[in-house]
Design an enzyme around this catalytic site. Structure first.
Site, short mmCIF file in Angstrom:
data_model
loop_
_atom_site.label_atom_id
_atom_site.label_comp_id
_atom_site.label_asym_id
_atom_site.label_seq_id
_atom_site.Cartn_x
_atom_site.Cartn_y
_atom_site.Cartn_z
N TYR A 64 4.28 -11.56 -4.43
CA TYR A 64 4.64 -10.71 -4.59
C TYR A 64 5.31 -9.76 -5.33
O TYR A 64 7.06 -9.51 -5.64
CB TYR A 64 5.18 -10.69 -2.94
N1 LIG Z 1 -1.66 -11.97 2.34
C1 LIG Z 1 -2.83 -11.07 1.74
O1 LIG Z 1 -3.65 -11.17 1.40
C2 LIG Z 1 -2.14 -9.75 1.89
C3 LIG Z 1 -2.72 -8.32 1.46
C4 LIG Z 1 -2.21 -7.44 1.93
C5 LIG Z 1 -1.58 -7.49 2.60
N2 LIG Z 1 -1.08 -8.19 2.72
C6 LIG Z 1 0.96 -7.96 3.52
O2 LIG Z 1 0.50 -7.16 4.75
C7 LIG Z 1 1.43 -6.18 4.03
C8 LIG Z 1 0.53 -5.20 4.78
O3 LIG Z 1 -0.27 -5.05 3.94
P1 LIG Z 1 -0.55 -3.63 2.99
O4 LIG Z 1 1.03 -3.53 2.45
O5 LIG Z 1 -1.17 -3.45 2.14
O6 LIG Z 1 -1.20 -2.04 3.51
P2 LIG Z 1 -0.42 -1.85 4.96
O7 LIG Z 1 0.82 -2.02 5.85
O8 LIG Z 1 -1.01 -0.77 5.92
O9 LIG Z 1 -0.06 -0.44 4.27
C9 LIG Z 1 1.54 0.19 3.33
C10 LIG Z 1 1.73 1.35 2.81
O10 LIG Z 1 1.94 2.41 3.90
C11 LIG Z 1 2.73 3.16 4.07
N3 LIG Z 1 3.50 3.59 4.99
C12 LIG Z 1 4.15 3.22 5.39
N4 LIG Z 1 4.97 3.74 6.96
C13 LIG Z 1 3.94 4.15 6.45
C14 LIG Z 1 4.20 5.93 7.26
N5 LIG Z 1 4.78 5.87 8.39
N6 LIG Z 1 3.74 7.06 6.99
C15 LIG Z 1 3.50 6.87 5.85
N7 LIG Z 1 2.94 5.94 5.42
C16 LIG Z 1 3.03 4.76 5.33
C17 LIG Z 1 3.75 2.36 2.86
O11 LIG Z 1 4.10 3.37 1.81
P3 LIG Z 1 6.05 3.68 1.76
O12 LIG Z 1 6.77 2.60 1.27
O13 LIG Z 1 5.67 5.28 1.07
O14 LIG Z 1 5.90 3.93 2.90
C18 LIG Z 1 2.82 1.76 2.04
O15 LIG Z 1 2.27 2.31 0.49
C19 LIG Z 1 1.80 -6.85 2.81
O16 LIG Z 1 3.02 -5.79 3.08
C20 LIG Z 1 1.81 -7.89 2.60
O17 LIG Z 1 3.10 -8.85 3.46
C21 LIG Z 1 -0.77 -9.76 2.84
#
Ligand SMILES: NC(=O)c1ccc[n+]([C@@H]2O[C@H](COP(=O)([O-])OP(=O)(O)OC[C@H]3O[C@@H](n4cnc5c(N)ncnc54)[C@H](OP(=O)(O)O)[C@@H]3O)[C@@H](O)[C@H]2O)c1
Length: 256
Positions: A64
């Site tokens: 990250y």
């Molecule tokens: N290990 C892996 O392979 C892997 C892969 C993917 C993710 N992850 C982990 O899992 C976490 C979550 O996954 P992700 O970030 O891909 O997806 P997510 O949590 O499903 O979605 C994050 C997105 O949703 C938006 N969001 C969050 N709350 C919101 C709300 N209340 N209203 C509107 N939009 C909202 C955020 O934008 P804003 O910033 O504008 O709120 C961001 O762009 C990651 O941050 C990471 O720590 C791990």
């Protein structure tokens, strides 16, 4: 905030966790909109907001970008209130992502994470899978290397952020303490294996509960309603979104 046991690890995790990709990296991601990496003051406000809401899980990774290094700086003097989850196996730099799951690299990576995060112990370390979940778990010695570092007291719990149902099954069979699984209304395929993981005493962190921002915050209810889920890690850099997500999950937890 509602708290749940993280499998058999002895840790109690907040139902909502904070994903920190957007604190450290702004390219080659699948978010629907471009964004600006928060400056130091905004990042500190985000962490203050998370603490005020009772969130205790921070998810980061060497992949990250500057996320680990920034957390190390931001958490100085208040490390102990957080459970930090980081990863091994994927690195990201100007040339993009590179993967290395060899035991030697695992050891180097954990030590580098400890240094960047300015801590002497990592709460959770997961293999950052490139999709070859079972092969990595069964043939590379990656998990054995993490388990050795757990015995040395450098890491409290180990597992994998996998990419397939088969990978989750291999992780349960291999005795992982924790898995990180995908679960949202458009991707419900892992629901059953998540329940099996929970029943086997394996902690379950959920990633992509909002389909990386492609679905609305109401999708959090879907993940919260499934058996086996310990903590839903949502990536956000917006304190208003963080508060909204915490409120949705508080209502879900109250409704049982
Ligand atoms: N290990 C892996 O392979 C892997 C892969 C993917 C993710 N992850 C982990 O899992 C976490 C979550 O996954 P992700 O970030 O891909 O997806 P997510 O949590 O499903 O979605 C994050 C997105 O949703 C938006 N969001 C969050 N709350 C919101 C709300 N209340 N209203 C509107 N939009 C909202 C955020 O934008 P804003 O910033 O504008 O709120 C961001 O762009 C990651 O941050 C990471 O720590 C791990």
């Amino acid at each position: 905030m509602h708290y749940r046991p993280l499998g058999r690890t002895g840790m109690q995790v907040s139902l909502l966790g904070l994903g920190t990709v957007k604190l450290g990296r702004d390219r080659d991601l699948r978010y629907p909109r471009a964004f600006r990496i928060p400056d130091e003051a905004d990042a500190a406000r985000l962490l203050d907001c998370a603490a005020e809401l009772g969130i205790n899980v921070l998810d980061t990774a060497p992949a990250y970008g500057r996320s680990e290094e920034r957390l190390g700086h931001l958490l100085r003097g208040r490390r102990e209130r957080w459970l930090i989850c980081t990863k091994v196996g994927e690195h990201f730099d100007a040339d993009g992502s590179r993967w290395d799951f060899t035991p030697g690299h695992v050891r180097e990576s954990v030590h580098a994470s400890l240094e960047r995060l300015q801590t002497d112990r990592l709460d959770i370390v997961l293999i950052h899978s490139d999709g070859r979940d079972r092969e990595i778990l069964e043939r590379y010695g990656t998990l054995d290397a993490l388990q050795a570092m757990k015995r040395e007291g450098l890491v409290r719990a180990v597992g994998i952020s996998h990419k397939s149902v088969d990978g989750a099954e291999a992780a349960i069979a291999a005795g992982c303490d924790v898995i990180m699984a995908t679960l949202n209304p458009a991707q419900p395929e892992e629901a059953e294996v998540i329940a099996r993981a929970g029943a086997a005493g394996c902690g379950v962190l959920i990633k992509k509960a909002l389909a990386s921002g492609h679905s609305g915050p109401a999708s959090l209810r879907f993940a919260a309603a499934h058996a086996g889920v310990s903590c839903i890690v949502v990536g956000t850099i917006d304190p208003a979104h963080l508060r909204e997500n915490a409120a949705i999950l508080a209502r879900s937890a109250a409704a049982g």
